[in-house]
Design an enzyme around this catalytic site. Structure first.
Site, short mmCIF file in Angstrom:
data_model
loop_
_atom_site.label_atom_id
_atom_site.label_comp_id
_atom_site.label_asym_id
_atom_site.label_seq_id
_atom_site.Cartn_x
_atom_site.Cartn_y
_atom_site.Cartn_z
N ASN A 43 1.01 -1.05 -0.13
CA ASN A 43 -0.04 0.11 0.12
C ASN A 43 1.03 1.38 0.18
O ASN A 43 1.38 1.31 1.12
CB ASN A 43 -1.06 -0.07 1.55
CG ASN A 43 -1.54 1.24 1.43
OD1 ASN A 43 -1.85 1.89 0.49
ND2 ASN A 43 -2.23 1.37 2.64
N TRP A 44 1.11 1.73 -1.09
CA TRP A 44 1.92 2.98 -1.11
C TRP A 44 1.56 4.21 -0.56
O TRP A 44 2.03 5.31 -0.60
CB TRP A 44 2.23 3.29 -2.56
CG TRP A 44 2.88 2.13 -3.30
CD1 TRP A 44 3.26 1.01 -3.16
CD2 TRP A 44 3.32 2.35 -4.90
NE1 TRP A 44 3.92 0.16 -4.06
CE2 TRP A 44 4.01 1.18 -5.19
CE3 TRP A 44 3.29 3.34 -5.67
CZ2 TRP A 44 4.93 0.88 -6.28
CZ3 TRP A 44 4.00 2.96 -7.11
CH2 TRP A 44 4.57 1.90 -7.38
N LYS A 45 -0.01 4.28 -0.14
CA LYS A 45 -0.58 5.35 0.29
C LYS A 45 -0.37 6.69 -0.60
O LYS A 45 -0.16 6.37 -1.80
CB LYS A 45 -0.04 5.43 1.66
CG LYS A 45 -0.17 4.40 2.53
CD LYS A 45 0.03 4.72 3.97
CE LYS A 45 0.14 3.50 4.86
NZ LYS A 45 0.07 3.55 6.14
N HIS B 187 -9.43 0.86 4.82
CA HIS B 187 -8.27 1.10 5.62
C HIS B 187 -8.45 2.18 6.76
O HIS B 187 -9.15 3.02 6.61
CB HIS B 187 -7.12 1.75 4.55
CG HIS B 187 -5.65 1.97 5.02
ND1 HIS B 187 -5.30 2.75 6.07
CD2 HIS B 187 -4.71 0.94 4.88
CE1 HIS B 187 -4.07 2.52 6.26
NE2 HIS B 187 -3.75 1.47 5.70
N GLU C 146 -6.88 4.46 7.83
CA GLU C 146 -6.65 6.09 7.56
C GLU C 146 -8.01 6.53 6.77
O GLU C 146 -8.36 7.68 7.22
CB GLU C 146 -5.22 6.23 6.72
CG GLU C 146 -4.11 6.09 7.42
CD GLU C 146 -3.13 5.74 6.78
OE1 GLU C 146 -3.13 5.59 5.41
OE2 GLU C 146 -1.83 4.86 7.12
N GLU D 95 -5.20 -5.10 10.56
CA GLU D 95 -4.29 -4.31 10.46
C GLU D 95 -4.46 -3.27 12.09
O GLU D 95 -5.51 -2.35 12.02
CB GLU D 95 -4.34 -3.27 9.44
CG GLU D 95 -4.10 -3.82 8.22
CD GLU D 95 -3.28 -2.66 7.17
OE1 GLU D 95 -2.37 -2.81 6.57
OE2 GLU D 95 -4.04 -1.57 7.20
N GLY E 257 2.34 2.19 10.73
CA GLY E 257 3.23 3.28 10.61
C GLY E 257 3.85 3.97 11.94
O GLY E 257 4.49 4.95 11.77
N SER F 75 3.10 -2.02 10.39
CA SER F 75 4.90 -1.97 10.55
C SER F 75 5.72 -3.45 10.18
O SER F 75 6.54 -3.64 10.91
CB SER F 75 5.24 -1.56 12.10
OG SER F 75 4.74 -0.05 12.02
N GLY G 227 2.96 -1.14 4.35
CA GLY G 227 2.89 0.23 3.96
C GLY G 227 4.13 0.73 3.82
O GLY G 227 4.95 0.52 2.48
N GLY G 228 4.96 1.30 4.64
CA GLY G 228 6.40 1.73 4.59
C GLY G 228 7.54 1.09 3.79
O GLY G 228 8.21 1.48 2.84
C1 PEP Z 1 -0.84 0.04 5.92
O1 PEP Z 1 -0.86 1.37 5.99
O2 PEP Z 1 -1.41 -0.87 5.44
C2 PEP Z 1 0.47 -0.25 6.81
C3 PEP Z 1 0.55 -1.67 7.06
O3 PEP Z 1 1.33 0.60 6.80
P1 PEP Z 1 2.97 0.58 7.57
O4 PEP Z 1 3.46 -0.97 7.01
O5 PEP Z 1 3.65 1.39 7.34
O6 PEP Z 1 2.32 0.21 8.97
#
Ligand code: PEP
Length: 261
Positions: free
Chosen positions: A11-13, A98, A100, A170, A176, A215, A236-237
């Protein structure tokens, strides 16, 4: 249980610009022939880069997903993007629910269910996210929260529809933040989700992959992906760094082989 599909989804956001998105896609496409058998690799770039990603990933083993969609097919919804539009450019899946979007756009479970329905109607795969907030876990309500999210969003679907959905657990406190659920915490929630799916029948429980997100990185993925009910990750990251994402794909492949031995 890890005989089912294994998925690593990025997920590049709201990250990258055209040049860096192209570089990221190319970095993955170059290695796609070496992806482990049985691991489905998904990337979810921002809307403006989806068509570029679909074109570059054609013929490579990379599925392109969107990060959001509107629940209506078309009409006077300025700024929105429909599942019909996504399908028309070759997008195959879409993240819904998600945390967010729940937090910043006030998305309810009902709306998330409507988005998933719009995607299923177009033959796209909804990647449905659920997960509790920090206070909810501290208060011991995390199982109830996830149960309510699942029922509120997915309660409307028939078994054949449910079987086409991917779930991502999640925990919001882990997204994040650098905090990760322990492999035990992940497994017990994934087992809970699997049990909820089982109330719809064994075939639903056996077919719906449950990804872990929060994370997740090459340093902690091995333990997480080895859990019986963890079928890969939503990343994500670490999905923004080619080497890290490729390493996560490799770890998912090794976990899958391990579970068969
Ligand atoms: C996400 O936003 O779906 C996610 C898992 O982010 P991160 O890996 O950065 O915690």
């Amino acid at each position: 249980m890890n005989h089912m599909r294994t998925i690593v989804a990025g997920n590049w956001k709201m990250n990258t610009d055209l040049a860096s998105a192209e570089a990221l896609v190319e970095g993955l496409v170059k290695e796609a022939a070496a992806f482990p058998e049985g691991v489905e690799v998904v990337i979810a770039p921002p809307f403006p880069f989806l068509e570029m990603a679909v074109k570059r990933c054609t013929g490579a083993r990379i599925i392109v997903a969107a990060q959001n969609c509107h629940h209506h097919e078309k009409g006077a919804y300025t700024g929105e993007v429909s599942a019909v539009m996504l399908k028309s450019i070759g997008v195959k899946a879409c993240i819904v629910g998600h945390s967010e979007r729940r937090q910043y756009s006030g998305e309810s479970d009902k709306l998330i269910g409507e988005k998933a329905a719009a995607l299923l109607a177009q033959g796209l795969t909804p990647i449905f996210c659920c997960g509790e907030q920090k206070e909810e876990r501290e208060g011991g309500h995390h199982f109830d929260v996830v149960t309510e999210q699942m029922k509120g969003a997915l309660g409307r679907f028939s078994n054949p529809e449910l079987e086409r959905i991917v779930i991502a657990y999640e925990p919001v406190w882990a997204i994040g933040t650098g905090l990760t659920a322990s492999k035990e915490q992940a497994q017990e929630m994934h087992a809970h989700i699997r049990a909820l799916l089982h109330t719809h029948g064994a075939s639903v429980a056996e077919r719906v992959p449950i990804l872990y997100g929060g994370s997740c990185n090459p340093g902690n993925a091995e333990g997480l992906f080895a859990q019986a009910d963890v079928n890969g990750g939503l990343i994500g990251g670490a999905s923004l760094v080619v080497e890290q994402f490729l390493e996560l794909v490799r770890i998912a492949g090794a976990a899958q082989v391990g579970s068969r031995q």
